[in-house]
Write a protein that holds these residues in place. Structure first.
Motif, PDB file in Angstrom:
ATOM      1  N   ARG A 154       0.058  -6.675  -8.782  1.00 13.52           N
ATOM      2  CA  ARG A 154      -1.518  -6.061  -8.071  1.00 13.52           C
ATOM      3  C   ARG A 154      -0.976  -5.178  -7.056  1.00 13.52           C
ATOM      4  N   ILE A 155      -1.807  -4.177  -6.973  1.00 11.24           N
ATOM      5  CA  ILE A 155      -1.767  -3.328  -5.770  1.00 11.24           C
ATOM      6  C   ILE A 155      -3.167  -3.098  -5.110  1.00 11.24           C
ATOM      7  N   GLU A 156      -3.506  -3.357  -4.192  1.00 14.41           N
ATOM      8  CA  GLU A 156      -4.828  -3.132  -3.892  1.00 14.41           C
ATOM      9  C   GLU A 156      -5.064  -2.684  -2.481  1.00 14.41           C
ATOM     10  N   LEU A 157      -5.782  -1.689  -2.025  1.00 16.32           N
ATOM     11  CA  LEU A 157      -5.996  -1.285  -0.683  1.00 16.32           C
ATOM     12  C   LEU A 157      -7.304  -0.900  -0.426  1.00 16.32           C
ATOM     13  N   SER A 158      -7.776  -1.382   0.573  1.00 16.72           N
ATOM     14  CA  SER A 158      -9.270  -0.790   0.989  1.00 16.72           C
ATOM     15  C   SER A 158      -9.182   0.808   1.226  1.00 16.72           C
ATOM     16  N   PRO A 159     -10.188   1.305   1.425  1.00 11.44           N
ATOM     17  CA  PRO A 159     -10.153   2.807   1.179  1.00 11.44           C
ATOM     18  C   PRO A 159      -9.797   3.175   2.690  1.00 11.44           C
ATOM     19  N   GLY A 160      -9.062   4.278   3.056  1.00  7.68           N
ATOM     20  CA  GLY A 160      -8.570   4.605   4.210  1.00  7.68           C
ATOM     21  C   GLY A 160      -7.268   3.930   4.768  1.00  7.68           C
ATOM     22  N   THR A 161      -6.853   2.857   4.163  1.00 10.56           N
ATOM     23  CA  THR A 161      -5.425   2.192   4.480  1.00 10.56           C
ATOM     24  C   THR A 161      -4.294   3.026   4.109  1.00 10.56           C
ATOM     25  N   VAL A 162      -3.263   2.816   5.097  1.00 15.37           N
ATOM     26  CA  VAL A 162      -2.154   3.279   4.654  1.00 15.37           C
ATOM     27  C   VAL A 162      -1.043   2.398   4.877  1.00 15.37           C
ATOM     28  N   VAL A 163      -0.309   2.189   4.121  1.00  9.00           N
ATOM     29  CA  VAL A 163       0.848   1.265   4.062  1.00  9.00           C
ATOM     30  C   VAL A 163       2.200   1.808   4.223  1.00  9.00           C
ATOM     31  N   ARG A 164       3.087   1.632   5.128  1.00  5.85           N
ATOM     32  CA  ARG A 164       4.500   1.905   4.992  1.00  5.85           C
ATOM     33  C   ARG A 164       5.328   0.898   4.911  1.00  5.85           C
ATOM     34  N   MET A 165       6.316   1.021   4.184  1.00 10.76           N
ATOM     35  CA  MET A 165       7.218  -0.101   3.768  1.00 10.76           C
ATOM     36  C   MET A 165       8.550   0.484   3.572  1.00 10.76           C
ATOM     37  N   LEU A 166       9.772  -0.118   3.889  1.00 14.04           N
ATOM     38  CA  LEU A 166      10.966  -0.191   3.375  1.00 14.04           C
ATOM     39  C   LEU A 166      11.381  -0.212   2.026  1.00 14.04           C
ATOM     40  N   GLY A 167      11.994   0.807   1.346  1.00 12.20           N
ATOM     41  CA  GLY A 167      12.224   0.703  -0.073  1.00 12.20           C
ATOM     42  C   GLY A 167      12.974   1.801  -0.379  1.00 12.20           C
ATOM     43  N   SER A 168      13.753   1.457  -1.877  1.00 14.60           N
ATOM     44  CA  SER A 168      14.469   2.255  -2.329  1.00 14.60           C
ATOM     45  C   SER A 168      13.722   3.274  -3.464  1.00 14.60           C
ATOM     46  N   TRP A 169      14.679   4.265  -3.851  1.00 10.62           N
ATOM     47  CA  TRP A 169      14.038   5.014  -5.043  1.00 10.62           C
ATOM     48  C   TRP A 169      13.836   4.256  -6.207  1.00 10.62           C
ATOM     49  N   GLN A 170      14.530   3.068  -6.336  1.00  9.34           N
ATOM     50  CA  GLN A 170      14.098   2.456  -7.718  1.00  9.34           C
ATOM     51  C   GLN A 170      12.857   1.585  -7.298  1.00  9.34           C
ATOM     52  N   ASP A 171      12.750   1.197  -6.096  1.00  7.73           N
ATOM     53  CA  ASP A 171      11.303   0.312  -5.857  1.00  7.73           C
ATOM     54  C   ASP A 171      10.091   1.468  -5.945  1.00  7.73           C
ATOM     55  N   TYR A 172      10.365   2.660  -5.683  1.00  8.09           N
ATOM     56  CA  TYR A 172       9.324   3.681  -5.794  1.00  8.09           C
ATOM     57  C   TYR A 172       8.937   3.748  -7.184  1.00  8.09           C
ATOM     58  N   GLN A 173      10.151   3.621  -7.840  1.00  6.06           N
ATOM     59  CA  GLN A 173       9.800   4.016  -9.484  1.00  6.06           C
ATOM     60  C   GLN A 173       9.097   2.706 -10.172  1.00  6.06           C
ATOM     61  N   VAL A 174       9.194   1.723  -9.546  1.00  2.45           N
ATOM     62  CA  VAL A 174       8.714   0.697 -10.074  1.00  2.45           C
ATOM     63  C   VAL A 174       7.093   0.586  -9.666  1.00  2.45           C
ATOM     64  N   LEU A 175       6.761   0.699  -8.495  1.00  2.00           N
ATOM     65  CA  LEU A 175       5.458   0.857  -8.099  1.00  2.00           C
ATOM     66  C   LEU A 175       4.755   2.219  -8.485  1.00  2.00           C
ATOM     67  N   SER A 176       5.529   3.245  -8.903  1.00  2.00           N
ATOM     68  CA  SER A 176       4.740   4.311  -9.714  1.00  2.00           C
ATOM     69  C   SER A 176       4.285   4.015 -11.040  1.00  2.00           C
ATOM     70  N   GLN A 177       5.225   3.225 -11.805  1.00  2.00           N
ATOM     71  CA  GLN A 177       4.909   2.971 -13.080  1.00  2.00           C
ATOM     72  C   GLN A 177       3.745   1.883 -13.089  1.00  2.00           C
ATOM     73  N   GLN A 178       3.784   0.946 -12.080  1.00  2.00           N
ATOM     74  CA  GLN A 178       2.665  -0.052 -12.173  1.00  2.00           C
ATOM     75  C   GLN A 178       1.401   0.732 -11.889  1.00  2.00           C
ATOM     76  N   LEU A 179       1.305   1.633 -10.792  1.00  2.00           N
ATOM     77  CA  LEU A 179       0.029   2.383 -10.554  1.00  2.00           C
ATOM     78  C   LEU A 179      -0.366   3.268 -11.956  1.00  2.00           C
ATOM     79  N   GLY A 180       0.805   3.603 -12.848  1.00  2.00           N
ATOM     80  CA  GLY A 180       0.306   4.554 -13.790  1.00  2.00           C
ATOM     81  C   GLY A 180      -0.449   5.666 -13.411  1.00  2.00           C
ATOM     82  N   ASP A 181      -1.680   6.078 -14.093  1.00  2.00           N
ATOM     83  CA  ASP A 181      -2.423   7.196 -13.894  1.00  2.00           C
ATOM     84  C   ASP A 181      -3.561   6.928 -12.978  1.00  2.00           C
ATOM     85  N   ARG A 182      -3.468   5.675 -12.395  1.00  2.00           N
ATOM     86  CA  ARG A 182      -4.760   5.302 -11.200  1.00  2.00           C
ATOM     87  C   ARG A 182      -4.701   6.489 -10.036  1.00  2.00           C
ATOM     88  N   ALA A 183      -5.799   6.903  -9.859  1.00  2.00           N
ATOM     89  CA  ALA A 183      -6.022   7.902  -8.900  1.00  2.00           C
ATOM     90  C   ALA A 183      -5.778   7.235  -7.270  1.00  2.00           C
TER      91      ALA A 183
END
Length: 208
Positions: free
Chosen positions: A9-38
């Motif tokens: 799950r990825i849930e953020l309230s409107p206006g929230t910004v989250v910064r975290m350490l991560g690799s390109w592979q981590d980014y790809q996993v999260l991107s695939q999880q989000l899919g076409d969500r706006a």
């Protein structure tokens, strides 16, 4: 709503910004999880992942800026292709999601394409970003060599153009006095509606 970031799950309230350490592979996993969500939006910088849940004014202002660009391009009888949502990515280097992109001089390069190869195809001639939550950094566009970026911040339009190895605030190469036009449209949109702002712009251009 609480901030939740898990493999499921990825849930953020409107206006929230989250910064975290991560690799390109981590980014790809999260991107695939989000899919076409706006929402949330996701961005990758070297060793860092950013997530942002837009506020309603973000979407309204981004849509207004894109509509302004389209009206101005139509006035110039300029061919173009526009894209939203769109993900620009360079493996291991960068991943960004502009609010809108326009191919103007390079429209022929993307006609009929379902995917853009960011390593070989030309970049968009114009990218549009609205920053309500300090999520945007103009240097995010440098790896792609986007020639012009409009950044709306604190209700002021900043026009950045790529000059050598950095971006500089200057006038638009496509539309003279666009900052004044945008300011007037924002005022009308805030006092009335975005449709009234675009109607005013069309009438203004018709009278020129």
């Amino acid at each position: 709503m609480h901030t939740v970031i898990t493999p499921q799950r990825i849930e953020l309230s409107p206006g929230t910004v989250v910064r975290m350490l991560g690799s390109w592979q981590d980014y790809q996993v999260l991107s695939q999880q989000l899919g076409d969500r706006a929402s949330p939006r996701i961005k990758y910088r070297l060793g860092e992942i950013l997530l942002m849940a837009p506020l309603p004014e973000h979407g309204r202002d981004a849509s207004l800026l894109a509509d302004i660009a389209k009206v101005l391009l139509d006035r110039l009888e300029q061919r173009y292709d526009s894209f939203t949502p769109i993900t620009m990515s360079l493996p291991e280097v960068s991943g960004i999601e502009p609010d809108f992109c326009f191919y103007i001089e390079n429209w022929r390069a993307v006609v009929g394409k379902s995917r853009i190869d960011w390593q070989n195809d030309p970049p968009p001639d114009l990218a549009i970003e609205v920053d309500v939550t300090s999520y945007t950094n103009i240097n995010d566009y440098f790896p792609y060599k986007v020639p012009e970026v409009w950044l709306l911040k604190n209700k002021q339009l900043l026009v950045y153009r790529l000059q050598g190895e950095s971006y500089a605030i200057t006038e638009s190469s496509h539309f003279p006095n666009v900052r004044e036009v945008v300011q007037q449209c924002l005022q009308i949109a805030n006092e009335q509606t975005t449709s009234e702002a675009i109607r005013w712009l069309r009438n203004f251009l018709h009278g020129m």
